[in-house]
Design a protein around this motif. Structure first.
Motif, mmCIF file in Angstrom:
data_model
loop_
_atom_site.group_PDB
_atom_site.id
_atom_site.type_symbol
_atom_site.label_atom_id
_atom_site.label_comp_id
_atom_site.label_asym_id
_atom_site.label_seq_id
_atom_site.Cartn_x
_atom_site.Cartn_y
_atom_site.Cartn_z
ATOM 1 N N LEU A 26 0.833 -1.204 0.000
ATOM 2 C CA LEU A 26 0.000 0.000 0.000
ATOM 3 C C LEU A 26 0.868 1.256 0.000
ATOM 4 N N GLY A 27 1.923 1.246 0.837
ATOM 5 C CA GLY A 27 2.829 2.393 0.857
ATOM 6 C C GLY A 27 3.523 2.589 -0.474
ATOM 7 N N ILE A 28 3.950 1.500 -1.090
ATOM 8 C CA ILE A 28 4.613 1.585 -2.391
ATOM 9 C C ILE A 28 3.658 2.121 -3.441
ATOM 10 N N VAL A 29 2.411 1.625 -3.435
ATOM 11 C CA VAL A 29 1.411 2.080 -4.411
ATOM 12 C C VAL A 29 1.158 3.580 -4.256
ATOM 13 N N LEU A 220 12.031 2.948 -8.958
ATOM 14 C CA LEU A 220 13.246 2.197 -8.629
ATOM 15 C C LEU A 220 13.661 2.465 -7.185
ATOM 16 N N ILE A 221 13.635 3.723 -6.814
ATOM 17 C CA ILE A 221 14.006 4.087 -5.441
ATOM 18 C C ILE A 221 13.024 3.481 -4.444
ATOM 19 N N VAL A 222 11.722 3.625 -4.748
ATOM 20 C CA VAL A 222 10.702 3.075 -3.854
ATOM 21 C C VAL A 222 10.839 1.563 -3.748
ATOM 22 N N GLY A 223 11.096 0.911 -4.902
ATOM 23 C CA GLY A 223 11.249 -0.548 -4.905
ATOM 24 C C GLY A 223 12.397 -0.998 -4.033
ATOM 25 N N TYR A 224 13.534 -0.320 -4.138
ATOM 26 C CA TYR A 224 14.685 -0.729 -3.335
ATOM 27 C C TYR A 224 14.502 -0.403 -1.854
ATOM 28 N N ILE A 225 13.762 0.644 -1.565
ATOM 29 C CA ILE A 225 13.426 0.920 -0.163
ATOM 30 C C ILE A 225 12.548 -0.211 0.383
ATOM 31 N N GLY A 226 11.594 -0.650 -0.460
ATOM 32 C CA GLY A 226 10.748 -1.782 -0.065
ATOM 33 C C GLY A 226 11.559 -3.035 0.157
ATOM 34 N N VAL A 227 12.513 -3.304 -0.726
ATOM 35 C CA VAL A 227 13.383 -4.475 -0.563
ATOM 36 C C VAL A 227 14.182 -4.355 0.726
ATOM 37 N N LEU A 228 14.673 -3.161 0.998
ATOM 38 C CA LEU A 228 15.438 -2.914 2.220
ATOM 39 C C LEU A 228 14.596 -3.239 3.452
#
Length: 655
Positions: A26-29, A220-228
């Motif tokens: 939800l945060g990523i979306v 890309l930034i949001v995705g890697y933050i999510g992965v982190l």
């Protein structure tokens, strides 16, 4: 905390993971929407267009994350634990291996499987890895695999290897493997967004290139933050499960020296527990030791010295430096250490190591051996085998004739042995069974099964199901096209005399479940919904009635045992004692409902079953076989009941 509470805890953790995952998505979306709407300047557009853009952006983002997570989890589930091991370069260890190191590994795994009440998993070796490590993988115990590194085989002695395998079996029993697969799927889904964003960066062209680049860079930034964040969650969950697995391993083996010795060797050899394979990040949370270098926040395992200190409070971390100096020029050899203890003789043939000679049969075993049992003890043992269970498992395997053990490990002999277990003692029925096999497989298979049946007739009845459990490992590795005919032939052999004994039902049911799961990677008994005790009172009453009649002499004693079990489980139910009209086969219909119970309700079911079989103060082979079968179907691994031998008493109407 017993097995059922641990299962409940794992389910709660899984629910929290789902909640955290949904929150992260939800945060990523929301962030992707914010970036995209700003990049394409949609904020000033009409409300209808703005809502359409939000819906489209949200749907695409959730589809990328959700679908890739589901696909990843499905692929891991359908491939079984062996797929994970092969991905890391694992080489399957043949069931009938004669290599001393591999035979020692298989012996330890088989003993632990019998002791814990789960099927023998597939066994793999990561031959290219010199560090000391191991992992268990799979969706369920029936499709699980245990893999150890070459370094673990070479450096660990038998006690240390036993401690590592016990640690991994804890993950199998406690449901950690399924949790691990879900973690892998979640992280893969979040990573997929970053990958899609990277593709967008490279493919942006034309007059809209600037906003596309902005969206791709933001995603890309949001995705890697999510992965982190996902890796932080993975590490936190994994560290807690490792402490529990260490404690469980000590409980299983009742000695800390093996596990602490393995951990000290990790700290003392140059390779440590590190893996060189490029996929190590995917499975880092599944490993026995830290597979790669992480900062403390992302470490999937507690610090090595803390794990050792938890097991041995007198441990001084300076000892690792001394061991490192000692082993820098001459690394430890597990086989040499075993040889010094006299534990390597007979490993090439699969015989019992020196000092562990087969136990002599007990007097009176052929006439039937009865053993006292307490419900609280049996419930406590489920999913929590003690050192006594492990020792008893070793004794059980040593009591099985070596020729038969070698046979069930052999790819070709295992099928006729399984068929031989089902051959009748009556000559006319045997002739009919022989003809049935000849018609389906040919004369050679039929003759082989008949020959095996003659040898199996001398086997202690209490050893039949343990022999079958070892056989499952070799059976599962046959081609899936061969497994359905094996199930069909077993059913034909069982029905040859028009009667269904308790042993035939238990063997046929366990064989069907094991081979079905090998083909479909799902249980035939799993219910799609949750069930309750109150809503399945009739099914439970049917099970307790069958169990009561199996172990009691006479209808009056059986009814008394049944009522004792019902009073414990469903005191308000007024269901009279009656046996299934169609016999044992009616039990097939109740497994989905009982397996759909909450873990803590399953605990009450098992306790009531033990109340029934212990009503006369003893347990017979037939009672023990049905109890172990039911626990296996309900995914409640039951260690062997101590001392159960010889034929049981009582009976159930046959079909």
């Amino acid at each position: 905390m017993n097995f059922f509470e641990r299962q409940h805890q794992v389910r709660r953790i899984s629910h929290r993971l789902v909640l955290l995952f949904l929150t992260a998505v939800l945060g990523i979306v929301l962030l992707v929407n914010l970036i995209a709407l700003t990049a394409f300047d949609v904020w000033s557009a009409p409300v209808a267009d703005l809502l359409t853009a939000i819906i489209v952006i949200s749907a695409v983002t959730m589809a990328i994350i959700g679908l890739t997570s589901l696909v990843r989890m499905a692929s891991l589930k359908n491939g079984g634990g062996g797929a994970v091991a092969r991905k890391l370069g694992g080489v399957y260890v043949p069931d009938d291996t004669r290599d001393p190191q591999l035979r020692r590994l298989r012996n330890v795994v088989e003993e632990m499987a019998i002791a814990s009440g789960v099927g023998v998993p597939e066994v793999y070796v990561l031959a290219q890895e010199g560090g000391i490590n191991a992992f268990a993988a799979g969706w369920s115990p029936s499709d699980s695999a245990v893999a150890v590194t070459r370094g673990a085989l070479e450096r660990l002695n038998r006690d240390e290897l036993q401690g590592v395998i016990a640690h991994e079996f804890s993950h199998v029993i406690n449901g950690d493997m399924r949790l691990n697969i879900r973690l892998m799927g979640v992280l893969f889904g979040i990573m997929a967004l970053a990958v899609a964003a990277r593709i967008g960066l490279y493919s942006a062209r034309g007059r809209n290139a600037a906003p596309i680049l902005m969206v791709a860079l933001g995603a890309l930034i949001v995705g890697y933050i999510g992965v982190l964040m996902g890796r932080l969650i993975k590490a936190a969950v994994s560290r807690q499960r490792e402490y529990l697995a260490d404690a469980s391993a000590v409980q299983y083996t009742r000695q800390t020296e093996g596990l602490t010795g393995a951990l000290k060797k990790i700290g003392g050899i140059d390779e440590g527990s590190k893996l060189r394979d490029g996929h190590v990040e995917d499975v880092s949370h599944m490993l026995f030791g830290e597979g790669m270098n992480f900062s403390n926040a992302f470490a999937t395992h507690p610090p090595l010295h803390e794990r050792i200190k938890m097991l041995d409070p007198s441990f001084d971390p300076a000892e690792l430096d001394e061991l490192s100096k000692r082993w820098s020029s001459a690394p430890p050899s597990g086989m040499q250490e075993d040889k010094a203890k006299g534990l390597t003789e007979g490993l090439a043939s699969g015989a019992a190591p020196a000092g562990q000679a087969p136990a002599a049969p007990e007097a009176g075993g052929a006439q039937g051996h009865r053993v006292p049992v307490q419900s609280q003890d049996v419930v406590a043992d489920i999913g929590s085998p003690e050192a006594a269970s492990y020792q008893q498992a070793g004794e059980i395997l040593r009591r099985i004739p070596e020729e038969l053990m070698n046979g069930v490990r052999d790819h070709e002999r295992v099928v006729p042995i399984v068929f031989g277990l089902l051959f009748s003692e009556q000559q006319d029925v045997r002739t009919q069974q022989h003809q049935a096999l000849a018609g389906r497989y040919g004369q050679q298979m039929a003759d082989a099964a008949l020959s095996e049946a003659q040898d199996l007739a001398q086997l202690d009845p209490g050893l039949r199901l343990p022999l079958l459990e070892v056989a499952f490992s070799a059976l599962r590795n046959r081609h899936s096209n061969e497994l359905n005919p094996i199930m069909d032939s077993a059913a034909e052999l069982i029905g040859a005399d028009g009667r269904l004994s308790m042993f035939e039902y238990c063997l046929g049911t366990l064989l069907h479940r094991e081979l079905y799961e090998a083909i479909h990677h799902s249980s035939p008994w799993r219910s799609p919904r949750r069930h309750t005790l109150a809503g399945n009172a009739e099914a439970i009453a049917k099970l307790l009635a069958v169990l009561a009649r199996a172990g009691q002499d006479g209808a009056q004693a059986a009814e008394a045992a049944y009522l004792a079990g019902m009073a414990r489980l469903l005191p308000n139910a007024r269901i009279p004692f009656r046996l299934p009209e169609q016999g044992l086969i009616e039990l097939d219909a109740i497994w989905p409902a009982l397996d759909g119970l909450d873990s803590r309700e399953k605990q009450h079911v098992v306790a009531s079953m033990v109340e029934v079989i212990s009503h006369d103060g003893v347990v017979t082979v037939e009672e023990a076989e049905l109890l172990r079968t039911v626990c296996a179907l309900l995914h409640c691994p039951l260690p062997p009941l101590e001392g159960v031998r010889g034929p049981g008493t009582g009976g159930v109407p046959t079909t």
